[in-house]
Design an enzyme around this catalytic site. Sequence first.
Site, short mmCIF file in Angstrom:
data_model
loop_
_atom_site.label_atom_id
_atom_site.label_comp_id
_atom_site.label_asym_id
_atom_site.label_seq_id
_atom_site.Cartn_x
_atom_site.Cartn_y
_atom_site.Cartn_z
N LYS A 54 1.15 -0.98 0.04
CA LYS A 54 0.31 -0.04 0.25
C LYS A 54 0.69 1.21 0.07
O LYS A 54 0.44 2.74 0.32
CB LYS A 54 -0.82 0.07 0.92
CG LYS A 54 -1.90 -1.46 1.34
CD LYS A 54 -2.36 -2.03 0.41
CE LYS A 54 -3.43 -1.43 -0.82
NZ LYS A 54 -3.38 -2.08 -2.01
N TRP A 59 1.36 2.66 -8.56
CA TRP A 59 2.07 3.52 -9.78
C TRP A 59 3.08 3.42 -9.87
O TRP A 59 3.33 3.48 -11.18
CB TRP A 59 1.55 4.93 -8.74
CG TRP A 59 1.34 6.04 -9.06
CD1 TRP A 59 1.23 6.16 -10.03
CD2 TRP A 59 1.50 7.07 -8.34
NE1 TRP A 59 2.00 8.08 -10.74
CE2 TRP A 59 1.67 8.07 -8.96
CE3 TRP A 59 1.59 8.19 -6.98
CZ2 TRP A 59 1.70 9.80 -8.90
CZ3 TRP A 59 1.16 8.87 -6.61
CH2 TRP A 59 1.73 10.31 -7.19
N HIS A 116 6.81 -7.52 -2.29
CA HIS A 116 6.77 -6.70 -1.37
C HIS A 116 7.37 -8.04 -0.14
O HIS A 116 7.29 -7.49 1.41
CB HIS A 116 5.35 -6.81 -0.42
CG HIS A 116 4.25 -6.14 -1.29
ND1 HIS A 116 4.67 -4.67 -1.75
CD2 HIS A 116 3.09 -6.85 -1.74
CE1 HIS A 116 3.54 -4.47 -2.29
NE2 HIS A 116 2.87 -5.63 -2.76
N ARG A 138 5.83 4.93 1.65
CA ARG A 138 5.20 5.39 2.12
C ARG A 138 4.21 5.37 3.48
O ARG A 138 4.82 5.31 4.59
CB ARG A 138 3.25 5.19 2.10
CG ARG A 138 2.33 5.69 1.64
CD ARG A 138 1.00 5.23 1.06
NE ARG A 138 0.04 6.11 0.47
CZ ARG A 138 -1.43 6.17 0.37
NH1 ARG A 138 -1.15 4.76 0.02
NH2 ARG A 138 -2.39 6.96 0.04
N SER A 146 -4.56 2.52 4.29
CA SER A 146 -5.17 1.64 3.01
C SER A 146 -5.26 0.78 3.01
O SER A 146 -5.71 0.32 2.60
CB SER A 146 -3.82 2.35 2.02
OG SER A 146 -3.40 1.61 1.47
N PHE A 258 -9.80 -1.01 -5.98
CA PHE A 258 -7.43 -1.38 -5.88
C PHE A 258 -7.27 0.29 -5.24
O PHE A 258 -6.71 0.78 -4.91
CB PHE A 258 -7.34 -2.20 -6.98
CG PHE A 258 -6.41 -2.03 -7.07
CD1 PHE A 258 -5.31 -3.12 -6.01
CD2 PHE A 258 -4.77 -1.84 -6.97
CE1 PHE A 258 -4.05 -3.01 -5.55
CE2 PHE A 258 -3.67 -1.77 -6.97
CZ PHE A 258 -3.45 -3.18 -5.75
N ARG A 260 -7.82 3.24 -4.14
CA ARG A 260 -9.38 4.24 -2.95
C ARG A 260 -9.38 5.67 -3.85
O ARG A 260 -9.97 6.27 -4.38
CB ARG A 260 -9.12 3.56 -2.24
CG ARG A 260 -9.79 3.33 -1.06
CD ARG A 260 -9.97 2.78 0.01
NE ARG A 260 -8.26 3.23 0.84
CZ ARG A 260 -8.50 4.28 1.64
NH1 ARG A 260 -9.42 5.43 2.03
NH2 ARG A 260 -7.10 5.18 1.55
N GLY A 262 -6.04 7.55 -2.96
CA GLY A 262 -4.57 8.09 -3.74
C GLY A 262 -4.77 8.99 -3.23
O GLY A 262 -3.92 10.00 -3.85
S1 PPS Z 1 -0.19 -3.06 -3.15
O1 PPS Z 1 -1.40 -3.43 -2.96
O2 PPS Z 1 0.79 -3.14 -1.52
O3 PPS Z 1 0.27 -3.47 -4.39
O4 PPS Z 1 -0.79 -1.63 -2.63
P1 PPS Z 1 0.63 -0.49 -3.67
O5 PPS Z 1 0.15 -0.05 -4.92
O6 PPS Z 1 1.26 -0.08 -3.35
O7 PPS Z 1 -0.78 1.23 -3.48
C1 PPS Z 1 -1.89 0.94 -2.93
C2 PPS Z 1 -2.05 2.76 -3.21
O8 PPS Z 1 -1.84 3.38 -3.53
C3 PPS Z 1 -2.76 4.34 -4.30
N1 PPS Z 1 -2.45 4.34 -6.05
C4 PPS Z 1 -1.78 6.13 -6.16
N2 PPS Z 1 -2.23 7.13 -5.42
C5 PPS Z 1 -2.17 7.66 -6.46
N3 PPS Z 1 -1.88 8.64 -6.88
C6 PPS Z 1 -1.62 6.68 -8.65
N4 PPS Z 1 -2.07 6.96 -9.78
C7 PPS Z 1 -1.55 5.56 -8.04
N5 PPS Z 1 -2.12 4.47 -7.95
C8 PPS Z 1 -2.30 4.05 -6.51
C9 PPS Z 1 -4.04 3.22 -3.93
O9 PPS Z 1 -5.13 4.04 -4.65
C10 PPS Z 1 -3.80 3.20 -2.44
O10 PPS Z 1 -3.88 3.58 -1.92
P2 PPS Z 1 -4.78 4.76 -1.06
O11 PPS Z 1 -4.82 5.23 0.07
O12 PPS Z 1 -5.68 3.41 -0.30
O13 PPS Z 1 -6.26 4.66 -2.12
#
Ligand code: PPS
Length: 297
Positions: A54, A59, A116, A138, A146, A258, A260, A262
């Site tokens: 998370k 991204w 991870h 993060r 998250s 997935f 949520r 961001g």
């Molecule tokens: S995982 O399942 O562990 O691989 O998740 P991970 O990708 O590390 O983290 C998911 C969180 O990243 C947010 N996210 C983004 N934020 C901003 N911009 C972009 N483009 C983006 N893509 C993924 C995603 O919404 C999750 O955070 P939360 O706070 O739950 O929204």
Amino acid sequence: MADYFKLNAEYYKVPGHFTFKDVYLAQYVRKDTLERPELYEIKSDDIFVVSYPKSGTTWTLELAQLIMNKGDPTYSLSENHFYRIPFIEFHSETYPRLTGLTAMQNIESPRLLKSHLPIHLFPPQVLQKGCKIIVVSRNPKDTVASYYNFYQAYPSLLGDYKGDFSNYLKLFMNGKVVYGDWFDHTLGWYEYVVENNGLFLKYEDMKKSPRDVSRKIAEYLNCDLSDEVIDEIVERCSFARMKMSGLINIQEVEGRPFLRKGAVGDWKNYFTLAENEAFDEVYNERMKDSGLSFEWE
Ligand code: PPS
């Protein structure tokens, strides 16, 4: 104050989840590759994005893949994110095509791979071969908020968690969530990156200046890209665009996407004042000699 997060013996346990070298892990993490990391056939041009869950992994991976392809989106648009980018330690009967060990044999080099795993469980040959490793991290308050939502969104992987956030926070602070203790995980990788010229990214920096961070990724991967191409890549990987993409924003439980929110600072919608104070006390103690800091809003 550590008592504040004390867990009782009945804490949330999922059948099949296990602890390996002090790290709490889910059934979907292959035990055989933890015991025999040589099962991974690592190539020296493999590129890894590694993180605590998370933290912005998806991204970062999307940015890195477009950067590796010089901005050409053809490959990124050709397949589901999770098929294009093998998650090395993953296996699941629910999602057989996602088994990392086989998926990584089916893509072309240079391969972009996700993990991870904390550093002490990471296949050592990756480090020995000098593979490029991008670590993304993060602030832990947003990470746990998250992760709490993710537990509810993916019951097939993480069990049917029905507790509230306060209880979840206790699990997190005790390293009883999948991939274990955030502090150990983050500090382990941070130390490695500092000593070995890896790339350490922070989600909060990506939010603030995605162009600068994308340029850093491009430089690290030796990709010389124009400002226009970088801008296009950043735009393609904006939260809004990735959220709209059926190749990335997969939902297991309806209404729990997935991607949520961001956002930076969403933790404020979850932590009570007392939890925040207790958290800060632990955080300050555990991070005090690290040289690493995060932004919280
Ligand atoms: S995982 O399942 O562990 O691989 O998740 P991970 O990708 O590390 O983290 C998911 C969180 O990243 C947010 N996210 C983004 N934020 C901003 N911009 C972009 N483009 C983006 N893509 C993924 C995603 O919404 C999750 O955070 P939360 O706070 O739950 O929204």
